[in-house]
Write an enzyme that holds these catalytic residues in place. Structure first.
Site, PDB file in Angstrom:
ATOM      1  N   LYS A  13      39.774  42.963  13.207  1.00  0.00           N
ATOM      2  CA  LYS A  13      39.074  43.138  14.481  1.00  0.00           C
ATOM      3  C   LYS A  13      37.713  43.766  14.228  1.00  0.00           C
ATOM      4  CE  LYS A  13      43.151  43.977  17.423  1.00  0.00           C
ATOM      5  NZ  LYS A  13      42.999  42.820  18.320  1.00  0.00           N
ATOM      6  N   ARG A  41      53.444  38.523  18.713  1.00  0.00           N
ATOM      7  CA  ARG A  41      54.440  37.485  19.005  1.00  0.00           C
ATOM      8  C   ARG A  41      55.370  37.244  17.817  1.00  0.00           C
ATOM      9  NH1 ARG A  41      49.658  33.413  20.353  1.00  0.00           N
ATOM     10  NH2 ARG A  41      48.766  35.449  20.859  1.00  0.00           N
TER      11      ARG A  41
HETATM   12  N1  BES Z   1      47.120  43.863  20.432  1.00  0.00           N
HETATM   13  C1  BES Z   1      46.306  42.724  20.633  1.00  0.00           C
HETATM   14  C2  BES Z   1      46.086  42.390  22.096  1.00  0.00           C
HETATM   15  C3  BES Z   1      45.162  43.283  22.845  1.00  0.00           C
HETATM   16  C4  BES Z   1      43.800  43.067  22.835  1.00  0.00           C
HETATM   17  C5  BES Z   1      45.654  44.292  23.620  1.00  0.00           C
HETATM   18  C6  BES Z   1      42.966  43.868  23.565  1.00  0.00           C
HETATM   19  C7  BES Z   1      44.838  45.093  24.345  1.00  0.00           C
HETATM   20  C8  BES Z   1      43.480  44.866  24.323  1.00  0.00           C
HETATM   21  C9  BES Z   1      46.943  41.509  19.994  1.00  0.00           C
HETATM   22  O1  BES Z   1      47.693  41.743  18.856  1.00  0.00           O
HETATM   23  C10 BES Z   1      45.836  40.598  19.615  1.00  0.00           C
HETATM   24  O2  BES Z   1      45.080  40.946  18.763  1.00  0.00           O
HETATM   25  N2  BES Z   1      45.756  39.455  20.269  1.00  0.00           N
HETATM   26  C11 BES Z   1      44.741  38.519  20.040  1.00  0.00           C
HETATM   27  C12 BES Z   1      45.369  37.163  20.020  1.00  0.00           C
HETATM   28  C13 BES Z   1      44.449  36.076  19.528  1.00  0.00           C
HETATM   29  C14 BES Z   1      44.165  36.260  18.063  1.00  0.00           C
HETATM   30  C15 BES Z   1      45.135  34.754  19.787  1.00  0.00           C
HETATM   31  C16 BES Z   1      43.704  38.633  21.145  1.00  0.00           C
HETATM   32  O3  BES Z   1      44.095  38.829  22.307  1.00  0.00           O
HETATM   33  O4  BES Z   1      42.526  38.549  20.857  1.00  0.00           O
HETATM   34 MN    MN Z   2      46.492  41.732  17.113  1.00  0.00          MN
END
Ligand code: BES
Ligand code: MN
Ligand code: ZN
Length: 505
Positions: free
Chosen positions: A283, A357
């Site tokens: 990230k 997931r």
């Molecule tokens: N934990 C994150 C989701 C999240 C993002 C929660 C921002 C709260 C605030 C999750 O593991 C994630 O990174 N999801 C990705 C999925 C994508 C790579 C398909 C996302 O939402 O960007």
């Molecule tokens: Mn994630």
């Protein structure tokens, strides 16, 4: 802080501050507020007439009357428009009260029960929401502050009608127990990620019943599986996500037994990513610190177990929590890898940041095999797309069983914790089909919350299941709706309502 109730007259109760209320647009205060107003020479009515205060929700009016009431301070909280009043409004108004008490470093506050009898809300329900509000508003995570926040020592609800006292007492009891269980989980969510890694989360889970009365605590049993057991179970999702971290993954199961008539299991699966860096699909740095709350689903499900025990819920409920830390390293899983999940399905990894997931899928498979549940619910800070779609107002809700979803909708309405259903139509499956395996772990830029939900659905089988995406609701950015900034405890208010309502109602 003790939260208690008594019957009597708010005008003569000994406290550092008394709290009454006013609906928006009321010219002449009635009930307990009217009685206090008359005793202090009509100062509240005068404030309304003069336009100083109009009873709007979220506003309050402070007085220091020279005589007329035993307490030196009076706070009038606005309840908003009478037509819009719900039990949840009674919860929300606690926050300004507790903030005022803290600012003035008070030790005791006495309050009327807001909203009993308004719009069909019973004294029990009103008292429950009021007490829940006080318990939730008293939450403060000050472990790392040299100067600790001031703490109120006693909050007393004063009921005028002695006949209603038993109902008020039952409501206060319920609200306090639920609030305490929710706060227990909020501490975990607030804890810095270095202090709460998978093993720490497991250790916390083992103490999910700590401090409850011993009969309640004895109904809880906690098991923790480590890498050896996970390997034997072929938990390919949990093991892959966990392997980039020095802190090995865990699978936690906290079981609450609700007595002889409790029936089949309800399983609550909670995402326990103790820190989500994104892994190799790292990230960006901005906001990454917030990813300590990526275990809010886990904390919520464990809180729900604590609430069940504290409230003596007559159901068998298990929380199943896959706990991992998603880190980039030489041992991390990679984009391009194909995982074989516990269910046997294979998953092509396109982003190591879509990790939730993967661990949930294995936890769901484990839950189905181990408990043969009649209901399975999961909660997860699963997608940023959910924040885009629903903001911080609604939990994103999806499911494979219309009747179960309908029950969740009614629990949502009763609890005041909003959840909005998104569709899991078959057409979305296309987006997560893989060329090399059965599924891929991301479904492209469209409908990200739904494709994540759909992915989970593939592991729910024929078990009636509901998924809560709490990415937008588990952490409060700015104070709102009775919540201070920080962990909210989502979705435990909704779940507690669901779990304490017998099926078929
Ligand atoms: N934990 C994150 C989701 C999240 C993002 C929660 C921002 C709260 C605030 C999750 O593991 C994630 O990174 N999801 C990705 C999925 C994508 C790579 C398909 C996302 O939402 O960007
Ligand atoms: Mn994630
Ligand atoms: Zn995550």
């Amino acid at each position: 802080m003790r939260i208690e109730c008594t019957s009597g007259d708010i005008r003569t109760v000994k406290a550092d501050m008394v709290v009454v209320n006013l609906f928006e647009g009321t010219a002449k205060p009635g009930g307990a507020t009217g009685a206090v107003d008359a005793a202090i020479g009509g100062a509240i009515a005068a404030a309304v007439r003069g336009g100083d205060f109009d009873g709007r929700l979220g506003e309050s009016y402070f007085l220091r009357p020279a005589r007329g009431v035993s307490a030196p301070r009076v706070l009038v909280v606005g309840l908003g428009k009478k037509e819009k009043f719900t039990a949840d409004v009674a919860r929300q108004v606690a926050l300004p009260v507790l903030k005022a008490a803290k600012r003035m470093k008070l030790s005791t506050v006495a309050s009327v029960v807001h909203g009993a009898g308004v719009g069909g809300i019973s004294p029990e329900t009103a008292a429950r929401f009021c007490a829940l509000g006080v318990a939730l508003s008293s939450f403060e995570y000050d472990r790392f502050k040299e100067e600790k926040g001031h703490r109120l020592s006693r909050f007393l609800f004063v009921e005028r009608d002695a006949k209603a006292l038993p109902a008020v007492r039952a409501g206060v009891f319920h609200g306090v127990k639920l609030g305490e269980a929710i706060n227990w989980g909020r501490v975990l969510v607030a804890t810095p990620p270095a202090d709460l890694r998978p093993d720490d989360l497991a250790r916390a889970a083992r103490k999910v019943g700590a401090g409850l009365d011993s009969r309640a605590a004895a109904r809880i049993r906690v098991r923790v599986l480590g890498v050896r057991e996970l390997t034997a179970l072929k938990a390919g999702g949990i093991l892959a996500v966990g392997k980039g971290s020095q802190a090995p993954p865990r699978l936690i199961a906290a079981e609450y037994r609700g007595g002889p008539a409790a029936g089949k299991w309800t399983v609550l699966v909670g995402k326990g990513v103790t820190f989500d860096t994104g892994g190799i699909s790292l990230k960006k740095w901005e906001g990454m610190e917030k990813m300590k709350y990526d275990m809010a689903g886990a904390a919520g499900m464990l809180s729900a177990i604590r609430a069940c025990a504290a409230l003596g819920v007559r159901r068998n409920v298990a929380a199943v929590v896959p706990a991992v830390e998603n880190m980039p390293s030489g041992s991390a899983y990679r984009p391009g890898d194909v995982l074989r999940m516990m269910s046997g399905k294979t998953v092509e990894i396109l982003s190591t940041d879509a990790e939730g997931r993967l661990i949930l899928a294995d936890a769901m498979t484990y839950a189905r095999r181990k408990y043969r549940p009649e209901v399975m619910v999961d909660a997860a800070t699963l997608t940023g797309a959910c924040v885009v779609a629903l903001g911080s107002v609604n939990i994103g809700m999806m499911g494979n069983d219309e009747r179960l979803v309908a029950r969740m909708k009614s629990a949502s309405a009763l609890s005041g914790e909003k959840a909005w259903e998104l569709p899991l139509h078959e057409e979305y499956l296309e987006q997560i089909k893989s060329e090399i395996g059965d599924l891929k772990n991301i479904g492209g830029p469209e409908a990200g919350t739904i494709t994540a939900g759909y992915f989970l659905k593939e592991f729910a089988g024929d078990t009636p299941w509901v998924h809560f995406d709490i990415a937008g609701t588990a952490w409060v950015e700015k104070e709102k709706r009775g919540y201070a900034p920080g962990p909210s405890g989502a979705p435990v208010r909704l779940l507690a309502e669901f779990l304490s309502t017998p099926a078929g109602r």
